[in-house]
Design a protein around this motif. Structure first.
Motif, mmCIF file in Angstrom:
data_model
loop_
_atom_site.group_PDB
_atom_site.id
_atom_site.type_symbol
_atom_site.label_atom_id
_atom_site.label_comp_id
_atom_site.label_asym_id
_atom_site.label_seq_id
_atom_site.Cartn_x
_atom_site.Cartn_y
_atom_site.Cartn_z
ATOM 1 N N GLY A 163 0.922 -1.236 0.123
ATOM 2 C CA GLY A 163 -0.024 0.114 -0.091
ATOM 3 C C GLY A 163 0.949 1.164 0.059
ATOM 4 O O GLY A 163 0.831 1.971 0.930
ATOM 5 N N GLU A 164 1.370 1.803 -1.292
ATOM 6 C CA GLU A 164 2.591 2.596 -0.956
ATOM 7 C C GLU A 164 1.750 4.028 -1.136
ATOM 8 O O GLU A 164 2.437 5.035 -0.594
ATOM 9 N N ARG A 165 0.560 4.238 -1.674
ATOM 10 C CA ARG A 165 -0.068 5.455 -1.425
ATOM 11 C C ARG A 165 -0.338 5.797 -0.312
ATOM 12 O O ARG A 165 -0.286 6.946 0.533
ATOM 13 N N ALA A 166 -0.839 4.701 0.675
ATOM 14 C CA ALA A 166 -1.166 4.993 2.002
ATOM 15 C C ALA A 166 -0.013 5.209 2.779
ATOM 16 O O ALA A 166 0.024 5.912 3.545
ATOM 17 N N GLY A 167 1.301 4.494 2.217
ATOM 18 C CA GLY A 167 2.465 4.841 3.122
ATOM 19 C C GLY A 167 2.821 6.096 2.881
ATOM 20 O O GLY A 167 3.428 6.853 3.827
ATOM 21 N N ARG A 198 3.936 6.491 -4.123
ATOM 22 C CA ARG A 198 4.370 6.951 -3.029
ATOM 23 C C ARG A 198 4.038 8.633 -2.798
ATOM 24 O O ARG A 198 3.786 9.323 -1.813
ATOM 25 N N LEU A 199 4.787 9.239 -3.916
ATOM 26 C CA LEU A 199 4.408 10.877 -3.943
ATOM 27 C C LEU A 199 2.932 11.073 -3.953
ATOM 28 O O LEU A 199 2.526 12.172 -3.516
ATOM 29 N N TYR A 200 2.081 10.456 -4.777
ATOM 30 C CA TYR A 200 0.674 10.731 -4.777
ATOM 31 C C TYR A 200 -0.142 10.654 -3.384
ATOM 32 O O TYR A 200 -0.407 11.598 -2.826
ATOM 33 N N PHE A 202 1.565 11.178 -0.367
ATOM 34 C CA PHE A 202 2.356 12.104 0.442
ATOM 35 C C PHE A 202 1.828 13.568 0.023
ATOM 36 O O PHE A 202 1.498 14.241 0.971
ATOM 37 N N ARG A 203 1.430 13.772 -1.186
ATOM 38 C CA ARG A 203 0.930 14.907 -1.617
ATOM 39 C C ARG A 203 -0.522 14.986 -0.762
ATOM 40 O O ARG A 203 -1.000 16.084 -0.417
ATOM 41 N N ARG A 204 -1.115 13.927 -0.986
ATOM 42 C CA ARG A 204 -2.577 13.865 -0.572
ATOM 43 C C ARG A 204 -2.574 13.930 0.967
ATOM 44 O O ARG A 204 -3.269 14.821 1.613
ATOM 45 N N GLY A 205 -1.620 13.373 1.708
ATOM 46 C CA GLY A 205 -1.183 13.588 3.173
ATOM 47 C C GLY A 205 -1.205 15.205 3.774
ATOM 48 O O GLY A 205 -1.732 15.648 4.713
ATOM 49 N N LEU A 206 -0.124 15.842 2.900
ATOM 50 C CA LEU A 206 -0.063 17.329 3.284
ATOM 51 C C LEU A 206 -1.321 17.914 2.894
ATOM 52 O O LEU A 206 -1.649 18.916 3.967
ATOM 53 N N THR A 207 -1.866 17.627 1.834
ATOM 54 C CA THR A 207 -3.276 18.357 1.583
ATOM 55 C C THR A 207 -4.297 18.254 2.679
ATOM 56 O O THR A 207 -4.794 19.515 3.115
ATOM 57 N N THR A 208 -4.587 17.076 3.088
ATOM 58 C CA THR A 208 -5.406 16.846 3.964
ATOM 59 C C THR A 208 -5.188 17.456 5.576
ATOM 60 O O THR A 208 -5.901 17.715 6.538
ATOM 61 N N GLY A 209 -3.948 17.721 5.770
ATOM 62 C CA GLY A 209 -3.234 18.261 6.852
ATOM 63 C C GLY A 209 -3.262 19.743 6.654
ATOM 64 O O GLY A 209 -2.749 20.485 7.678
ATOM 65 N N GLY A 210 -3.794 20.369 5.617
ATOM 66 C CA GLY A 210 -3.782 21.951 5.543
ATOM 67 C C GLY A 210 -2.272 22.311 4.950
ATOM 68 O O GLY A 210 -2.265 23.740 4.959
ATOM 69 N N GLN A 211 -1.282 21.529 4.446
ATOM 70 C CA GLN A 211 -0.189 22.038 3.767
ATOM 71 C C GLN A 211 -0.092 21.455 2.322
ATOM 72 O O GLN A 211 -1.115 20.837 1.816
ATOM 73 N N ALA A 212 0.770 22.400 1.748
ATOM 74 C CA ALA A 212 1.188 21.789 0.266
ATOM 75 C C ALA A 212 2.551 21.706 -0.011
ATOM 76 O O ALA A 212 3.062 22.168 0.537
ATOM 77 N N LEU A 213 2.673 20.896 -0.945
ATOM 78 C CA LEU A 213 4.083 20.568 -1.278
ATOM 79 C C LEU A 213 4.726 21.721 -2.617
ATOM 80 O O LEU A 213 4.335 21.740 -3.499
ATOM 81 N N ALA A 214 5.617 22.611 -1.862
ATOM 82 C CA ALA A 214 6.002 23.652 -2.551
ATOM 83 C C ALA A 214 7.196 23.144 -3.897
ATOM 84 O O ALA A 214 7.777 22.117 -3.430
ATOM 85 N N PRO A 215 7.124 23.737 -4.992
ATOM 86 C CA PRO A 215 7.849 23.022 -6.158
ATOM 87 C C PRO A 215 9.142 22.802 -5.742
ATOM 88 O O PRO A 215 9.872 21.662 -5.871
#
Length: 333
Positions: A163-167, A198-200, A202-215
């Motif tokens: 479960g790499e997306r979940a990871g 994994r990146l997908y 990770f991005r989703r985890g940040l988003t749900t926590g109110g953060q975003a991945l800066a370029p």
């Protein structure tokens, strides 16, 4: 109750690696092991009371008590956990494994499957070292089969994958729980399935926590120690460096930790680090990481193959990658 003897017990007593024990006891061809080492493993297993499944030469031809395993390679760090998981499940089901290392070559796969037909094999586990799409030989369709750590590119069949997306999601949320406000990631090769998943997550985890991945906080690496080292130096050179970083494997995390130490920064006080895979050196480094569930995936695949139901329907079964928290992160509060 008498303790169940495992391969790790034999490895410890014989003074060899668990990989060597698995290769010997599973009679895997194409791997060079010294005769004295092979005999030591066998004798140790006998003394400890290890009881493998039935020998191939005593199997009834009309009883499908053999399960074939096709795997692309056996020299990498991870597949031995898959083999061990399959082996333990086979013992529980009173069947014997016949393992073939194919290098992912369809001709070799076809030859292996021809041998399995002669053994009256009852099914096949098709495994791969790294999570990826595969193009198996068409002869595989003559057997009930399940894919482990890989999937057919045409979408057919049952695949058991980590479960790499979940990871990735868990990694992001754990860094946020550690108090990190500016979180970076160092990925594997951008074309690789595992890196993308994994990146997908990770991005989703940040988003749900109110953060975003800066370029500028997204660095595409290439899985190795040197890649993690150089990528971390690039991140530390930013006008506003990150205070947390998710390295998509432990090798890159190890390189990142070296770069952080050279910069005179503290982990996790100045920057928290999390890896992926739980390699053998991760605990020595105190590295927080996620465990690849290879043994669990193998057990799940054997159970599916044993039931013989729904093998034709396209199905992907994801197995959870468990977080192991160590000294490179800390949870605030």
């Amino acid at each position: 109750m008498k303790k169940r003897i495992k391969m790790v017990d034999i490895a410890r007593a014989a003074g060899v690696s668990q990989t060597t024990v698995s290769l010997v006891l599973n009679n895997i061809d194409g791997v060079r092991i010294a005769d004295d080492t092979r005999q030591r493993v066998i004798e140790t297993a006998r003394k400890l009371g290890y009881t493998p499944g039935p020998a191939l030469n005593v199997l009834e031809r009309d009883v499908p008590t053999v399960i074939g395993v096709l795997i692309n390679e056996i020299s990498a760090a991870y597949p031995i956990d898959i083999i061990d998981g399959l082996h333990m499940s086979a013992r529980a089901q009173a069947v014997q494994l016949a393992v073939f290392v194919t290098d992912g070559v369809t001709d070799r796969e076809a030859e292996a499957l021809a041998s399995l037909r002669r053994l009256n094999a009852g099914g096949v586990i098709y495994a791969n070292t790294f999570t990826t799409g595969v193009h198996p030989t068409r002869e595989l369709d003559q057997f009930p089969h399940v894919f482990v750590n890989c999937f057919r590119t045409d979408g057919k069949g049952v695949a058991v994958v980590p479960g790499e997306r979940a990871g990735g999601f868990v990694a992001a949320r754990h860094l946020m729980e550690s108090g990190c406000k500016r979180i970076a990631t160092i990925t594997g090769d951008s074309w690789h399935t595992s890196a993308q998943r994994r990146l997908y997550g990770f991005r989703r985890g940040l988003t749900t926590g109110g953060q975003a991945l800066a370029p500028e906080l997204l660095i595409h690496g290439s899985w190795g120690h040197g890649s993690g080292y150089q990528s971390m130096k690039q991140l530390l050179a930013l006008a506003e460096p990150p205070d947390g970083v998710f390295c998509q494997n432990d090798m890159m995390a190890r390189g990142a930790l070296t770069a952080i130490a050279e910069a005179g920064l503290r982990v996790p006080q100045d920057i928290a680090v999390i890896g992926f895979d739980d390699r053998e050196f991760a605990s020595d480094l105190g590295l927080t990481t996620l465990i690849q569930p290879y043994a669990d995936m193998a057990t799940r695949a054997m159970a599916v193959l044993h039931r013989r139901k729904g093998l034709e329907a396209p199905t992907t079964l994801s197995v959870r990658c468990r977080l192991v928290q160590r000294e490179t992160t800390r949870v605030v509060g």
